[in-house]
Write a protein that holds these residues in place. Structure first.
Motif, PDB file in Angstrom:
ATOM      1  N   ASP A 130      67.137  12.019  32.352  1.00 24.77           N
ATOM      2  CA  ASP A 130      68.140  10.968  32.173  1.00 24.77           C
ATOM      3  C   ASP A 130      69.273  11.499  31.295  1.00 24.77           C
ATOM      4  O   ASP A 130      69.085  11.754  30.104  1.00 24.77           O
ATOM      5  N   THR A 131      70.454  11.669  31.897  1.00 24.80           N
ATOM      6  CA  THR A 131      71.627  12.155  31.148  1.00 24.80           C
ATOM      7  C   THR A 131      72.652  11.044  30.920  1.00 24.80           C
ATOM      8  O   THR A 131      73.762  11.313  30.478  1.00 24.80           O
ATOM      9  N   SER A 132      72.280   9.801  31.229  1.00 30.61           N
ATOM     10  CA  SER A 132      73.237   8.693  31.190  1.00 30.61           C
ATOM     11  C   SER A 132      73.666   8.316  29.777  1.00 30.61           C
ATOM     12  O   SER A 132      74.691   7.663  29.592  1.00 30.61           O
ATOM     13  N   ARG A 133      72.909   8.718  28.764  1.00 33.50           N
ATOM     14  CA  ARG A 133      73.204   8.285  27.402  1.00 33.50           C
ATOM     15  C   ARG A 133      74.249   9.162  26.706  1.00 33.50           C
ATOM     16  O   ARG A 133      74.812   8.752  25.700  1.00 33.50           O
ATOM     17  N   ILE A 134      74.459  10.363  27.209  1.00 33.75           N
ATOM     18  CA  ILE A 134      75.270  11.317  26.452  1.00 33.75           C
ATOM     19  C   ILE A 134      76.767  11.149  26.690  1.00 33.75           C
ATOM     20  O   ILE A 134      77.203  10.632  27.723  1.00 33.75           O
ATOM     21  N   SER A 135      77.539  11.581  25.709  1.00 32.94           N
ATOM     22  CA  SER A 135      78.999  11.661  25.831  1.00 32.94           C
ATOM     23  C   SER A 135      79.434  12.954  25.154  1.00 32.94           C
ATOM     24  O   SER A 135      78.718  13.482  24.293  1.00 32.94           O
ATOM     25  N   TYR A 136      80.613  13.477  25.516  1.00 30.18           N
ATOM     26  CA  TYR A 136      81.047  14.753  24.961  1.00 30.18           C
ATOM     27  C   TYR A 136      82.564  14.887  25.100  1.00 30.18           C
ATOM     28  O   TYR A 136      83.209  14.183  25.889  1.00 30.18           O
ATOM     29  N   ARG A 137      83.114  15.807  24.322  1.00 30.62           N
ATOM     30  CA  ARG A 137      84.538  16.078  24.391  1.00 30.62           C
ATOM     31  C   ARG A 137      84.852  16.844  25.676  1.00 30.62           C
ATOM     32  O   ARG A 137      84.013  17.626  26.152  1.00 30.62           O
ATOM     33  N   ILE A 173      72.468  21.227  31.271  1.00 28.46           N
ATOM     34  CA  ILE A 173      71.756  20.374  32.232  1.00 28.46           C
ATOM     35  C   ILE A 173      71.174  21.209  33.370  1.00 28.46           C
ATOM     36  O   ILE A 173      70.041  20.979  33.819  1.00 28.46           O
ATOM     37  N   ARG A 174      71.932  22.217  33.836  1.00 28.60           N
ATOM     38  CA  ARG A 174      71.428  23.089  34.907  1.00 28.60           C
ATOM     39  C   ARG A 174      70.174  23.832  34.471  1.00 28.60           C
ATOM     40  O   ARG A 174      69.251  24.049  35.254  1.00 28.60           O
ATOM     41  N   GLU A 175      70.170  24.241  33.210  1.00 25.10           N
ATOM     42  CA  GLU A 175      69.012  24.988  32.699  1.00 25.10           C
ATOM     43  C   GLU A 175      67.765  24.114  32.592  1.00 25.10           C
ATOM     44  O   GLU A 175      66.646  24.630  32.527  1.00 25.10           O
ATOM     45  N   MET A 176      67.971  22.794  32.559  1.00 27.65           N
ATOM     46  CA  MET A 176      66.823  21.879  32.553  1.00 27.65           C
ATOM     47  C   MET A 176      66.380  21.662  34.002  1.00 27.65           C
ATOM     48  O   MET A 176      66.662  20.640  34.630  1.00 27.65           O
ATOM     49  N   ASN A 177      65.673  22.638  34.508  1.00 26.89           N
ATOM     50  CA  ASN A 177      65.284  22.672  35.921  1.00 26.89           C
ATOM     51  C   ASN A 177      64.089  21.734  36.150  1.00 26.89           C
ATOM     52  O   ASN A 177      62.946  22.078  35.846  1.00 26.89           O
ATOM     53  N   ILE A 178      64.383  20.545  36.724  1.00 29.47           N
ATOM     54  CA  ILE A 178      63.331  19.531  36.914  1.00 29.47           C
ATOM     55  C   ILE A 178      62.227  20.025  37.840  1.00 29.47           C
ATOM     56  O   ILE A 178      61.038  19.838  37.573  1.00 29.47           O
ATOM     57  N   ALA A 179      62.611  20.654  38.932  1.00 28.29           N
ATOM     58  CA  ALA A 179      61.613  21.131  39.903  1.00 28.29           C
ATOM     59  C   ALA A 179      60.675  22.152  39.262  1.00 28.29           C
ATOM     60  O   ALA A 179      59.452  22.109  39.453  1.00 28.29           O
ATOM     61  N   ALA A 180      61.244  23.065  38.466  1.00 26.35           N
ATOM     62  CA  ALA A 180      60.421  24.087  37.813  1.00 26.35           C
ATOM     63  C   ALA A 180      59.512  23.456  36.764  1.00 26.35           C
ATOM     64  O   ALA A 180      58.338  23.826  36.634  1.00 26.35           O
ATOM     65  N   TRP A 181      60.046  22.494  36.015  1.00 29.15           N
ATOM     66  CA  TRP A 181      59.230  21.802  35.016  1.00 29.15           C
ATOM     67  C   TRP A 181      58.067  21.063  35.672  1.00 29.15           C
ATOM     68  O   TRP A 181      56.940  21.108  35.196  1.00 29.15           O
ATOM     69  N   LYS A 182      58.349  20.373  36.763  1.00 31.40           N
ATOM     70  CA  LYS A 182      57.304  19.610  37.445  1.00 31.40           C
ATOM     71  C   LYS A 182      56.210  20.542  37.947  1.00 31.40           C
ATOM     72  O   LYS A 182      55.014  20.252  37.803  1.00 31.40           O
ATOM     73  N   TYR A 209      77.014  17.693  22.663  1.00 30.16           N
ATOM     74  CA  TYR A 209      77.166  16.323  23.147  1.00 30.16           C
ATOM     75  C   TYR A 209      76.589  15.339  22.137  1.00 30.16           C
ATOM     76  O   TYR A 209      75.823  15.711  21.252  1.00 30.16           O
ATOM     77  N   ASN A 210      76.974  14.074  22.276  1.00 27.15           N
ATOM     78  CA  ASN A 210      76.473  13.000  21.414  1.00 27.15           C
ATOM     79  C   ASN A 210      75.287  12.324  22.076  1.00 27.15           C
ATOM     80  O   ASN A 210      75.161  12.315  23.305  1.00 27.15           O
ATOM     81  N   ASP A 211      74.459  11.678  21.264  1.00 24.98           N
ATOM     82  CA  ASP A 211      73.232  11.024  21.710  1.00 24.98           C
ATOM     83  C   ASP A 211      72.271  12.078  22.257  1.00 24.98           C
ATOM     84  O   ASP A 211      72.266  13.195  21.758  1.00 24.98           O
ATOM     85  N   ASP A 212      71.453  11.754  23.262  1.00 23.48           N
ATOM     86  CA  ASP A 212      70.483  12.739  23.728  1.00 23.48           C
ATOM     87  C   ASP A 212      70.204  12.622  25.225  1.00 23.48           C
ATOM     88  O   ASP A 212      70.428  11.584  25.848  1.00 23.48           O
TER      89      ASP A 212
END
Length: 410
Positions: A329-336, A347-356, A294-297
């Motif tokens: 925050d995933t609002s900045r990204i764009s992708y083909r 994004i699924r692997e970025m588990n917010i609950a587990a990180w917290k 994806y583009n941006d971050d």
């Protein structure tokens, strides 16, 4: 004839003249004597400062050799484990596979091992050579630096220390990867490469590398001990020198700290601090995740609060785990379009609950952070010392004051 009587000088004049001469002589003696004493003390101080600087350089290299030997043992253990479970390699832990690859691969094209800055100072400064008159000490240092250069060349050119998978080869492996994001399948790569004679040669000589590194460490430790003895430098004096040489900046007051500060930990992480008058603080960390699909971050951020205090140039920060807020925050990204599934998987692997949960547990274990702090003359930058290693090196953060900003609400 006129009778001219000789004019008699008063007795007091002769006495005064003699006293003046004696006074001037004593003054000259005292002046030059004091100057010689001062020069002698300055010379002795320069000698000891120089000696401690280069002795510390030896000790740093000793620790470096020991650390490299330890790394060699760890990677060798990982390789042996993989060889014993080669038929199960696809299911082995990723960190074990990566550790084994550390033995076999050059990830960076750099053969420089040692920092020669202190060696250059030692050899090029006329002040040092004119003040350091202990030839036994100088000979020892020359031997150490000669051996260090020899070892660096040996490790760069001898096949015993050569990595069988070169930097260029590993880059080509990544480029040729069939993965959409050019990931390297370490299990498949190791299964193939462990049959290579160059790889087996590298593995077979692991114990030799470990022994060689530890041998150099002990030889250099002996030189360090000998030089400390020659110059009558105690371990405590050297430790104090290291501590003082790493100190920078001026004392900081509570008012100096109040306000908002920014610290860029890396190209992808921003840290923000705000110290308030009511002894509370707010900390925000933003981590930017870039990826080939994806583009941006994607931005992962967490905000926490707590109480702070300052005592004798030491900042104490008591964290409140329950205050932790975590966001993605995933609002900045764009992708083909064809990358949609890959992006969703990331994004699924970025588990917010587990990180917290993990972050809260970490804060619970370390509720209080303690940092020595100093400031510059303009009071717009702060050095926050994070840690001091045994070799005396300091890991610091440099916070920059931010005026009229709302950084914590970004």
């Amino acid at each position: 004839m006129m009778n001219i009587k000789a004019h008699k000088m008063p007795k007091s004049w002769g006495k005064g003249f003699l006293t003046s001469v004696l006074g001037t002589t004593v003054s000259i003696i005292l002046t030059f004597g004091t100057s010689a004493l001062v020069d002698s003390k300055q010379k002795a101080d320069i000698q000891r400062q120089t000696a401690m600087m280069v002795i510390h350089d030896i000790d740093v290299c000793v620790d470096q050799m020991e650390e490299m030997a330890k790394d060699e043992e760890e990677t060798n253990n990982a390789v042996k484990y993989i060889l014993a479970h080669l038929d199960q390699i696809a299911s082995l832990p990723k960190d074990t596979l990566e550790l084994a690859m550390d033995m076999l691969t050059d990830y960076y094209e750099d053969n420089t091992i040692f920092d020669d800055a202190k060696e250059n100072i030692f050899k090029s400064s006329q002040d040092i050579w004119s003040n350091l008159d202990n030839m036994a000490f100088i000979d020892n240092m020359e031997r150490f630096y000669r051996e260090r250069r020899k070892l660096e060349g040996y490790m760069a050119n001898n096949p015993v220390f050569a990595k069988p998978i070169t930097f260029d080869e590993f880059c080509q492996i990544r480029i040729n990867s069939t993965s959409k994001i050019h990931e390297v399948d370490f299990a498949a790569l190791l299964k193939e490469k462990l049959q290579d004679r160059k790889v087996r040669f590298c593995i077979d000589f692991s114990a030799v590398r470990t022994m060689s590194l530890r041998d150099y460490a002990q030889r250099w430790r002996d030189i360090s001990d000998r030089n400390k003895f020659i110059m009558n430098i105690s371990d405590e004096e050297l430790a104090e020198y290291i501590k003082n040489s790493q100190r920078s900046g001026s004392s900081v007051s509570k008012r100096d700290l109040m306000g908002q500060w920014e610290y860029k930990a890396s190209g992808y992480q921003d840290n923000f601090y705000e110290f308030l008058e009511n002894d509370s603080f707010c900390k925000k960390i933003m981590v930017h995740y870039a990826h080939p699909v994806y583009n941006d971050d994607i931005v992962f951020s967490y905000v926490s609060t707590g109480k702070w205090s300052l005592k004798d140039d030491t900042l104490f920060m008591v964290n409140a785990p329950q205050s932790l807020v975590v966001e993605l925050d995933t609002s900045r990204i764009s992708y083909r379009p064809e990358m949609r599934d890959s992006v969703r998987r990331i994004i699924r692997e970025m588990n917010i609950a587990a990180w917290k949960e993990s972050l809260q547990k970490s804060i619970e274990r370390n509720r209080r952070d303690t940092f020595p702090v100093t400031t510059n003359k303009a009071h717009d930058k702060i050095e926050m010392v994070m840690s001091r290693d045994n070799d005396g090196s300091v890991k610091s953060r440099y916070l920059k004051r931010v005026k009229d900003s709302d950084l914590l609400n970004k």
